[in-house]
Design a protein around this motif. Structure first.
Motif, PDB file in Angstrom:
ATOM      1  N   ASP A  31      14.874 -52.844 -18.796  1.00 49.59           N
ATOM      2  CA  ASP A  31      15.871 -52.362 -17.642  1.00 49.59           C
ATOM      3  C   ASP A  31      15.231 -51.341 -16.778  1.00 49.59           C
ATOM      4  O   ASP A  31      14.693 -50.237 -17.191  1.00 49.59           O
ATOM      5  N   TYR A  33      16.357 -49.557 -14.615  1.00 54.77           N
ATOM      6  CA  TYR A  33      17.062 -48.168 -14.422  1.00 54.77           C
ATOM      7  C   TYR A  33      17.505 -47.574 -15.926  1.00 54.77           C
ATOM      8  O   TYR A  33      18.347 -46.688 -15.922  1.00 54.77           O
ATOM      9  N   SER A  37      19.890 -44.360 -15.950  1.00 53.31           N
ATOM     10  CA  SER A  37      21.004 -44.249 -16.529  1.00 53.31           C
ATOM     11  C   SER A  37      21.189 -43.137 -17.457  1.00 53.31           C
ATOM     12  O   SER A  37      22.149 -42.617 -17.483  1.00 53.31           O
ATOM     13  N   ASP A  81      20.117 -56.527  -4.830  1.00 52.21           N
ATOM     14  CA  ASP A  81      19.041 -55.689  -5.747  1.00 52.21           C
ATOM     15  C   ASP A  81      18.334 -54.606  -4.755  1.00 52.21           C
ATOM     16  O   ASP A  81      18.169 -53.793  -5.060  1.00 52.21           O
ATOM     17  N   ALA A  84      21.017 -52.014  -3.912  1.00 55.82           N
ATOM     18  CA  ALA A  84      21.075 -51.066  -4.900  1.00 55.82           C
ATOM     19  C   ALA A  84      19.704 -50.085  -5.064  1.00 55.82           C
ATOM     20  O   ALA A  84      20.079 -48.906  -5.580  1.00 55.82           O
ATOM     21  N   ASN A  88      20.102 -45.900  -4.938  1.00 56.74           N
ATOM     22  CA  ASN A  88      19.623 -45.304  -5.994  1.00 56.74           C
ATOM     23  C   ASN A  88      18.289 -44.271  -5.733  1.00 56.74           C
ATOM     24  O   ASN A  88      18.416 -43.242  -6.077  1.00 56.74           O
ATOM     25  N   GLU A 170      26.266 -43.556 -13.373  1.00 49.97           N
ATOM     26  CA  GLU A 170      25.526 -44.913 -13.674  1.00 49.97           C
ATOM     27  C   GLU A 170      24.691 -45.267 -12.483  1.00 49.97           C
ATOM     28  O   GLU A 170      25.023 -45.101 -11.499  1.00 49.97           O
ATOM     29  N   PRO A 171      23.752 -45.884 -12.726  1.00 55.49           N
ATOM     30  CA  PRO A 171      22.805 -46.370 -11.542  1.00 55.49           C
ATOM     31  C   PRO A 171      23.667 -47.630 -10.486  1.00 55.49           C
ATOM     32  O   PRO A 171      24.608 -48.266 -11.247  1.00 55.49           O
ATOM     33  N   TYR A 172      23.453 -47.731  -9.239  1.00 56.16           N
ATOM     34  CA  TYR A 172      23.847 -48.933  -8.819  1.00 56.16           C
ATOM     35  C   TYR A 172      23.045 -50.244  -8.982  1.00 56.16           C
ATOM     36  O   TYR A 172      21.870 -49.826  -9.422  1.00 56.16           O
ATOM     37  N   ARG A 173      23.526 -51.413  -9.258  1.00 52.87           N
ATOM     38  CA  ARG A 173      22.910 -52.576  -9.824  1.00 52.87           C
ATOM     39  C   ARG A 173      23.380 -53.775  -8.984  1.00 52.87           C
ATOM     40  O   ARG A 173      24.778 -53.761  -8.650  1.00 52.87           O
ATOM     41  N   LEU A 177      27.098 -54.331  -7.554  1.00 50.06           N
ATOM     42  CA  LEU A 177      27.104 -53.574  -6.326  1.00 50.06           C
ATOM     43  C   LEU A 177      28.358 -53.522  -5.463  1.00 50.06           C
ATOM     44  O   LEU A 177      29.111 -52.738  -5.007  1.00 50.06           O
TER      45      LEU A 177
END
Length: 259
Positions: A31, A33, A37, A81, A84, A88, A170-173, A177
């Motif tokens: 992963d 991020y 995360s 992506d 995102a 991030n 949480e991260p952007y994904r 998004l």
């Protein structure tokens, strides 16, 4: 002929599938991020960042993630992506810029004349995707330029201040998004940083983000009024539809940390 261990490993490497071109690599469990995360879950509550504890803990996961941001080139990734990644990257480098100087009361404490000279957002101290950048560069020259440009990106960028859209825990994904930014827009614009009503004067005050980036919202929706109408609810939406005058809130630059 007896193969040496190194030769065996080399031979096996040709049999293993290569990573997909342009896909994020280098973080735990595959992963990209994962570290970020974990840190957001640990140090962010209701959009407030516990900078004091984050700096005191000095987690190794933070150094790993910043190193990953520096080494990663997202240019071949799918569009969502890439968006995102740069959101991030912006948010993470804001955090790092604050941690490096903490304790401070505001990002405007950095530089001169309230941050207008050699300020927080204009310092070339943020290594991302292979080179040193400024936060302004990431925002203005990458995220808000084609092909990444979208008015919705404004709701994902958290500038370390209470006037900004909150930092998500949480991260952007890429795959999520659009949903994440829709939630950000609705939550922010219907909260105290997003709008205020003056019924006596029939004025609807909106976030100053709409004033600073008016062209982005006009390009996407035709007008600030039309764009805000997509997300406002309740009395604020009624005021908008009734044609109340629109003015803009003062921006709260105090640090987005627990009181």
């Amino acid at each position: 002929m007896v193969l040496r261990p190194a030769m065996v490993l080399l031979a096996l490497s040709f049999l293993l599938p290569a990573p997909a071109r342009g896909q994020p690599q280098g973080q735990p469990n595959g992963d990209p991020y994962a570290d970020y995360s974990t840190l957001l879950t640990r140090y962010v509550r209701a959009g407030e960042v516990d900078y004091a504890r984050w700096k005191s803990d000095a987690p190794a996961a933070w150094d790993r993630f910043l190193a990953w941001l520096e080494a990663t080139d997202p240019s071949a990734w799918p569009l969502a992506d890439r968006r995102a990644f740069w959101i991030n990257a912006y948010n993470a480098r804001v955090i790092e810029g604050i941690l490096r100087r903490y304790p401070i009361d505001s990002v405007r404490d950095v530089g001169l004349l309230g941050g207008r000279v050699r300020g927080f957002f204009g310092r070339r101290e943020h290594p991302v995707a292979g080179r040193e950048r400024t936060l302004d560069e990431i925002e203005r020259e990458i995220l808000l330029q084609p092909p990444l440009r979208s008015a919705a990106l404004h709701w994902g960028l958290s500038c370390g201040s209470r006037g900004c859209p909150v930092l998500r825990p949480e991260p952007y994904r890429g795959p999520a998004l659009e949903r994440q930014l829709e939630f950000q827009a609705g939550t922010y614009l219907n909260g105290p940083a997003g709008h205020r009503l003056d019924p006596e004067r029939r004025i609807l005050y909106l976030s100053r983000i709409f004033k600073w980036w008016r062209e982005d919202f006009e390009r996407e929706a035709g007008s600030v009024r039309e764009y805000a109408g997509r997300y406002l609810t309740g009395a604020a939406l009624e005021a908008l539809l009734a044609g109340w005058e629109i003015e803009y809130l003062d921006y709260d630059w105090s640090l987005n940390e627990p009181s």
